[in-house]
Scaffold this motif. Structure first.
Motif, PDB file in Angstrom:
ATOM      1  N   ALA A 149     -56.804  -0.624 -37.374  1.00  0.00           N
ATOM      2  CA  ALA A 149     -57.567  -0.954 -38.576  1.00  0.00           C
ATOM      3  C   ALA A 149     -57.563   0.182 -39.584  1.00  0.00           C
ATOM      4  O   ALA A 149     -57.685  -0.051 -40.784  1.00  0.00           O
ATOM      5  CB  ALA A 149     -59.004  -1.304 -38.187  1.00  0.00           C
ATOM      6  N   VAL A 150     -57.440   1.414 -39.120  1.00  0.00           N
ATOM      7  CA  VAL A 150     -57.344   2.555 -40.024  1.00  0.00           C
ATOM      8  C   VAL A 150     -55.915   2.708 -40.548  1.00  0.00           C
ATOM      9  O   VAL A 150     -55.701   3.026 -41.724  1.00  0.00           O
ATOM     10  CB  VAL A 150     -57.794   3.845 -39.303  1.00  0.00           C
ATOM     11  N   MET A 151     -54.932   2.444 -39.698  1.00  0.00           N
ATOM     12  CA  MET A 151     -53.527   2.674 -40.040  1.00  0.00           C
ATOM     13  C   MET A 151     -52.941   1.577 -40.933  1.00  0.00           C
ATOM     14  O   MET A 151     -52.330   1.858 -41.975  1.00  0.00           O
ATOM     15  CB  MET A 151     -52.725   2.776 -38.737  1.00  0.00           C
ATOM     16  N   ILE A 152     -53.101   0.327 -40.533  1.00  0.00           N
ATOM     17  CA  ILE A 152     -52.384  -0.770 -41.182  1.00  0.00           C
ATOM     18  C   ILE A 152     -52.821  -1.040 -42.611  1.00  0.00           C
ATOM     19  O   ILE A 152     -51.990  -1.378 -43.456  1.00  0.00           O
ATOM     20  CB  ILE A 152     -52.490  -2.042 -40.322  1.00  0.00           C
ATOM     21  N   PRO A 153     -54.097  -0.907 -42.957  1.00  0.00           N
ATOM     22  CA  PRO A 153     -54.483  -1.195 -44.339  1.00  0.00           C
ATOM     23  C   PRO A 153     -53.784  -0.337 -45.376  1.00  0.00           C
ATOM     24  O   PRO A 153     -53.782  -0.672 -46.550  1.00  0.00           O
ATOM     25  CB  PRO A 153     -55.989  -0.929 -44.354  1.00  0.00           C
ATOM     26  N   GLN A 154     -53.202   0.763 -44.980  1.00  0.00           N
ATOM     27  CA  GLN A 154     -52.564   1.652 -45.952  1.00  0.00           C
ATOM     28  C   GLN A 154     -51.162   1.170 -46.343  1.00  0.00           C
ATOM     29  O   GLN A 154     -50.616   1.622 -47.352  1.00  0.00           O
ATOM     30  CB  GLN A 154     -52.472   3.077 -45.388  1.00  0.00           C
ATOM     31  N   VAL A 155     -50.598   0.256 -45.552  1.00  0.00           N
ATOM     32  CA  VAL A 155     -49.193  -0.101 -45.754  1.00  0.00           C
ATOM     33  C   VAL A 155     -48.966  -0.737 -47.116  1.00  0.00           C
ATOM     34  O   VAL A 155     -48.095  -0.314 -47.893  1.00  0.00           O
ATOM     35  CB  VAL A 155     -48.712  -1.020 -44.620  1.00  0.00           C
ATOM     36  N   LEU A 156     -49.745  -1.764 -47.441  1.00  0.00           N
ATOM     37  CA  LEU A 156     -49.531  -2.436 -48.716  1.00  0.00           C
ATOM     38  C   LEU A 156     -49.884  -1.528 -49.895  1.00  0.00           C
ATOM     39  O   LEU A 156     -49.268  -1.616 -50.955  1.00  0.00           O
ATOM     40  CB  LEU A 156     -50.351  -3.728 -48.779  1.00  0.00           C
ATOM     41  N   MET A 215     -41.209  -6.632 -54.913  1.00  0.00           N
ATOM     42  CA  MET A 215     -41.129  -7.974 -54.338  1.00  0.00           C
ATOM     43  C   MET A 215     -40.335  -7.964 -53.035  1.00  0.00           C
ATOM     44  O   MET A 215     -40.700  -8.612 -52.053  1.00  0.00           O
ATOM     45  CB  MET A 215     -40.492  -8.936 -55.347  1.00  0.00           C
ATOM     46  N   LYS A 216     -39.238  -7.206 -53.011  1.00  0.00           N
ATOM     47  CA  LYS A 216     -38.444  -7.118 -51.781  1.00  0.00           C
ATOM     48  C   LYS A 216     -39.238  -6.423 -50.671  1.00  0.00           C
ATOM     49  O   LYS A 216     -39.186  -6.838 -49.513  1.00  0.00           O
ATOM     50  CB  LYS A 216     -37.150  -6.353 -52.061  1.00  0.00           C
ATOM     51  N   ALA A 217     -39.959  -5.375 -51.040  1.00  0.00           N
ATOM     52  CA  ALA A 217     -40.762  -4.667 -50.048  1.00  0.00           C
ATOM     53  C   ALA A 217     -41.857  -5.559 -49.495  1.00  0.00           C
ATOM     54  O   ALA A 217     -42.140  -5.563 -48.289  1.00  0.00           O
ATOM     55  CB  ALA A 217     -41.366  -3.404 -50.665  1.00  0.00           C
ATOM     56  N   LEU A 218     -42.496  -6.360 -50.367  1.00  0.00           N
ATOM     57  CA  LEU A 218     -43.525  -7.281 -49.910  1.00  0.00           C
ATOM     58  C   LEU A 218     -42.938  -8.378 -49.027  1.00  0.00           C
ATOM     59  O   LEU A 218     -43.579  -8.840 -48.080  1.00  0.00           O
ATOM     60  CB  LEU A 218     -44.245  -7.902 -51.110  1.00  0.00           C
ATOM     61  N   GLY A 219     -41.699  -8.792 -49.336  1.00  0.00           N
ATOM     62  CA  GLY A 219     -41.037  -9.772 -48.474  1.00  0.00           C
ATOM     63  C   GLY A 219     -40.801  -9.213 -47.082  1.00  0.00           C
ATOM     64  O   GLY A 219     -41.020  -9.901 -46.077  1.00  0.00           O
ATOM     65  N   ALA A 220     -40.350  -7.955 -47.016  1.00  0.00           N
ATOM     66  CA  ALA A 220     -40.152  -7.315 -45.711  1.00  0.00           C
ATOM     67  C   ALA A 220     -41.477  -7.152 -44.978  1.00  0.00           C
ATOM     68  O   ALA A 220     -41.572  -7.363 -43.766  1.00  0.00           O
ATOM     69  CB  ALA A 220     -39.485  -5.949 -45.902  1.00  0.00           C
ATOM     70  N   TYR A 221     -42.523  -6.812 -45.729  1.00  0.00           N
ATOM     71  CA  TYR A 221     -43.849  -6.660 -45.135  1.00  0.00           C
ATOM     72  C   TYR A 221     -44.322  -7.965 -44.501  1.00  0.00           C
ATOM     73  O   TYR A 221     -44.783  -7.995 -43.359  1.00  0.00           O
ATOM     74  CB  TYR A 221     -44.830  -6.213 -46.213  1.00  0.00           C
ATOM     75  N   SER A 222     -44.223  -9.064 -45.239  1.00  0.00           N
ATOM     76  CA  SER A 222     -44.726 -10.334 -44.730  1.00  0.00           C
ATOM     77  C   SER A 222     -43.908 -10.821 -43.539  1.00  0.00           C
ATOM     78  O   SER A 222     -44.441 -11.430 -42.609  1.00  0.00           O
ATOM     79  CB  SER A 222     -44.735 -11.395 -45.836  1.00  0.00           C
ATOM     80  N   ALA A 262     -44.702 -21.154 -44.739  1.00  0.00           N
ATOM     81  CA  ALA A 262     -46.114 -21.332 -45.054  1.00  0.00           C
ATOM     82  C   ALA A 262     -46.810 -19.999 -45.273  1.00  0.00           C
ATOM     83  O   ALA A 262     -47.738 -19.899 -46.081  1.00  0.00           O
ATOM     84  CB  ALA A 262     -46.809 -22.108 -43.926  1.00  0.00           C
ATOM     85  N   PHE A 263     -46.340 -18.962 -44.576  1.00  0.00           N
ATOM     86  CA  PHE A 263     -47.033 -17.669 -44.618  1.00  0.00           C
ATOM     87  C   PHE A 263     -46.458 -16.696 -45.641  1.00  0.00           C
ATOM     88  O   PHE A 263     -47.172 -16.193 -46.514  1.00  0.00           O
ATOM     89  CB  PHE A 263     -46.998 -17.028 -43.228  1.00  0.00           C
ATOM     90  N   SER A 264     -45.166 -16.417 -45.547  1.00  0.00           N
ATOM     91  CA  SER A 264     -44.584 -15.337 -46.353  1.00  0.00           C
ATOM     92  C   SER A 264     -44.717 -15.546 -47.852  1.00  0.00           C
ATOM     93  O   SER A 264     -45.176 -14.641 -48.564  1.00  0.00           O
ATOM     94  CB  SER A 264     -43.112 -15.135 -45.962  1.00  0.00           C
ATOM     95  N   PRO A 265     -44.331 -16.712 -48.413  1.00  0.00           N
ATOM     96  CA  PRO A 265     -44.507 -16.880 -49.863  1.00  0.00           C
ATOM     97  C   PRO A 265     -45.961 -16.823 -50.297  1.00  0.00           C
ATOM     98  O   PRO A 265     -46.279 -16.308 -51.373  1.00  0.00           O
ATOM     99  CB  PRO A 265     -43.908 -18.274 -50.120  1.00  0.00           C
ATOM    100  N   THR A 266     -46.855 -17.348 -49.455  1.00  0.00           N
ATOM    101  CA  THR A 266     -48.276 -17.321 -49.804  1.00  0.00           C
ATOM    102  C   THR A 266     -48.772 -15.891 -49.941  1.00  0.00           C
ATOM    103  O   THR A 266     -49.407 -15.525 -50.938  1.00  0.00           O
ATOM    104  CB  THR A 266     -49.103 -18.055 -48.731  1.00  0.00           C
ATOM    105  N   LEU A 267     -48.496 -15.074 -48.942  1.00  0.00           N
ATOM    106  CA  LEU A 267     -48.960 -13.692 -48.965  1.00  0.00           C
ATOM    107  C   LEU A 267     -48.295 -12.903 -50.086  1.00  0.00           C
ATOM    108  O   LEU A 267     -48.956 -12.175 -50.839  1.00  0.00           O
ATOM    109  CB  LEU A 267     -48.671 -13.029 -47.621  1.00  0.00           C
TER     110      LEU A 267
END
Length: 490
Positions: free
Chosen positions: A134-141, A154-161, A404-409
């Motif tokens: 919970a401390v580590m992951i919120p920093q990624v985005l 946009m590409k980075a967010l695609g890889a993230y999702s 359903a998930f990746s484009p939404t996020l």
């Protein structure tokens, strides 16, 4: 599944090569992306990697059913409760520093989990492990928002999702491999110990990529941690998740229903307090402006729905293939490989598909998910092993969940201003985890209740219970498909 980030106020950052160069041509930001996504993937694996190890843990530690449930879900409980606060810490002390602090805590807790000598110890260390995530992951985005712009973002967010949700299925696969390997006679312990060398390597690399010039993203006054809001949110989430996790095991006693009612009250108090704090000019955990952002309400509902389907599907199918069909941990884990691989491929490529398809991807994803999960139930009906149609259905689940998930996020976060990235990603990450927990609890309970009503756990009766669960999952996905007609904000 979930999760999360933040950017925000504080003194202006000191420029550094890793932060200030243009992402399109700068290797350090790409290395930074690989680093934080690797850490995120490792943390997400641990949400589900324990599933296939549960029978071995129960035997080795003489753990009760409730103990095993808490081992599996304790991680997700602290993860979901502390996500938003973890993101706020990134605002306050610098996202790179806080990411590394969380990674260090996660790595240490993983070592402690792997060395635990009793069920109680393991439960406690899993709670700590979830707190580290919970401390580590919120920093990624937030790091993505700060270091990438335009098409690169946009590409980075695609890889993230893609990484975010493929971790669930991949966790099952890796868990099965590690348990079946029984390295040096250690049984289930490598599912935790594998994180230690990976975490140490990421800590060394992260000290070079994340610390130089790290600091809050904008020269605004530092926001407070909103401790009253944290307490209210923590109480609401805990009161909601604990009865969902333990209700089936305890045969849904009165306290579980009272806890759910109290959760609704606590959540109402949280919303009222946050609104009042915002009106006074304070810094609530979730800024009202984020909730009012166009499309955010629809995104929250869709992510909750898709992750509930994801969590319920993985949990119920794990119970069936191991309990009903008698698969080994390795074979059970590999069952999820088609879903994981296809999910990853679709999650990484959907943005390259024709522009005329883009608006329809999310509703289509829910429809494909509904058909595919129903197909899994039908293929396994009667205690059969499914054959080729089953693997087509598994691949369909991967396609549907990814769309359903990746484009939404991605779309929900891509339009959020950088100063609100923390609140938006924290909100969506928390919803992701609550969706997973809800799916496991609700659809897992449906499966177990149906199995109990049918009698002894055999391949046939287990398949009938799974079929009922898969049809319920299909109905949930169908609701997600039409949600845009009702909830879309104009």
């Amino acid at each position: 599944m979930t999760t999360t980030p933040r950017t925000g106020p504080g003194p202006a950052p000191v420029p550094s090569p890793a932060i200030s160069k243009a992402p399109a041509t700068d290797n350090p930001p790409r290395a930074l992306l690989a680093l934080v996504l690797a850490a995120q993937f490792m943390a997400l694996l641990d949400v589900f990697i324990v599933n296939v190890a549960a029978p071995t843990i129960a035997t080795d530690l003489h753990a009760s059913g409730a103990d095993v449930q808490l081992v599996i879900t304790g991680y997700a409980i602290t993860y979901s409760v502390l996500l938003i606060t973890g993101a706020r810490l990134g605002d306050r002390f610098g996202h790179g520093r806080v990411h590394l602090a969380g990674l260090a805590l996660f790595t240490a807790a993983s070592l402690a989990c792997g060395l635990a000598q009793g069920a109680t110890e393991l439960i406690v260390f899993r709670l700590v492990q979830g707190a580290g995530s919970a401390v580590m992951i919120p920093q990624v985005l937030s790091l993505i928002q700060r270091n990438f712009t335009g098409e690169a973002r946009m590409k980075a967010l695609g890889a993230y999702s893609a990484v975010l949700a493929v971790g669930a299925a991949a966790g099952q696969v890796l868990g099965g491999i590690l348990v079946s390997a029984d390295l040096f006679g250690t049984g289930w312990r490598p599912v935790f110990l594998v994180n230690v060398p990976v975490g140490l390597v990421l800590l060394v690399l992260g000290s070079r990529l994340l610390l130089p010039g790290d600091g809050p993203a904008a020269p605004q006054p530092t926001r407070g941690l909103d401790l009253p809001g944290l307490v209210l949110l923590g109480a609401a989430v805990s009161l909601f998740t604990v009865p969902l996790v333990l209700g089936q095991e305890e045969d849904w006693p009165l306290w579980s229903w009272l806890s759910l009612a109290a959760a609704a009250i606590a959540f109402g108090l949280f919303c009222a307090y946050e609104s009042r704090l915002a009106r006074r000019g304070g810094a609530p955990l979730i800024a009202p402006s984020v909730l009012r952002h166009p499309g955010m309400g629809l995104a929250v509902f869709r992510i909750l729905a898709v992750m509930a389907v994801n969590g319920g599907f993985l949990f119920a199918l794990t119970l069936h293939v191991q309990g009903g069909l008698g698969y080994s941990a390795l074979r059970a884990g590999l069952t999820f490989a088609p879903t994981a691989v296809v999910f990853g491929l679709v999650g990484l490529t959907w943005r390259t598909w024709p522009a005329s398809w883009q608006r329809a991807l999310t509703p289509a994803g829910f429809v494909i998910t509904a058909l595919a999960v129903a197909g899994v139930g039908l293929a396994l009906k009667g205690g059969d092993e499914g054959g080729a149609p089953l693997y087509v259905a598994y691949a369909g689940v991967g396609v549907g969940l990814a769309l359903a998930f990746s484009p939404t996020l991605t779309r929900a976060l891509a339009t959020v201003p950088p100063e609100n990235a923390a609140d938006a990603s924290g909100l969506l990450a928390t919803v992701t985890q609550l969706g997973q927990l809800t799916g496991v609890a609700v659809f897992g309970t449906l499966f177990l209740n149906r199995l109990e009503s049918l009698g002894a756990s055999q391949a046939y009766t287990s398949a009938e219970a799974l079929l009922a669960c898969m049809f319920a999952l299909a109905g949930t996905a169908a609701v997600g498909a039409v949600s845009g007609l009702v909830l879309r904000r104009r």
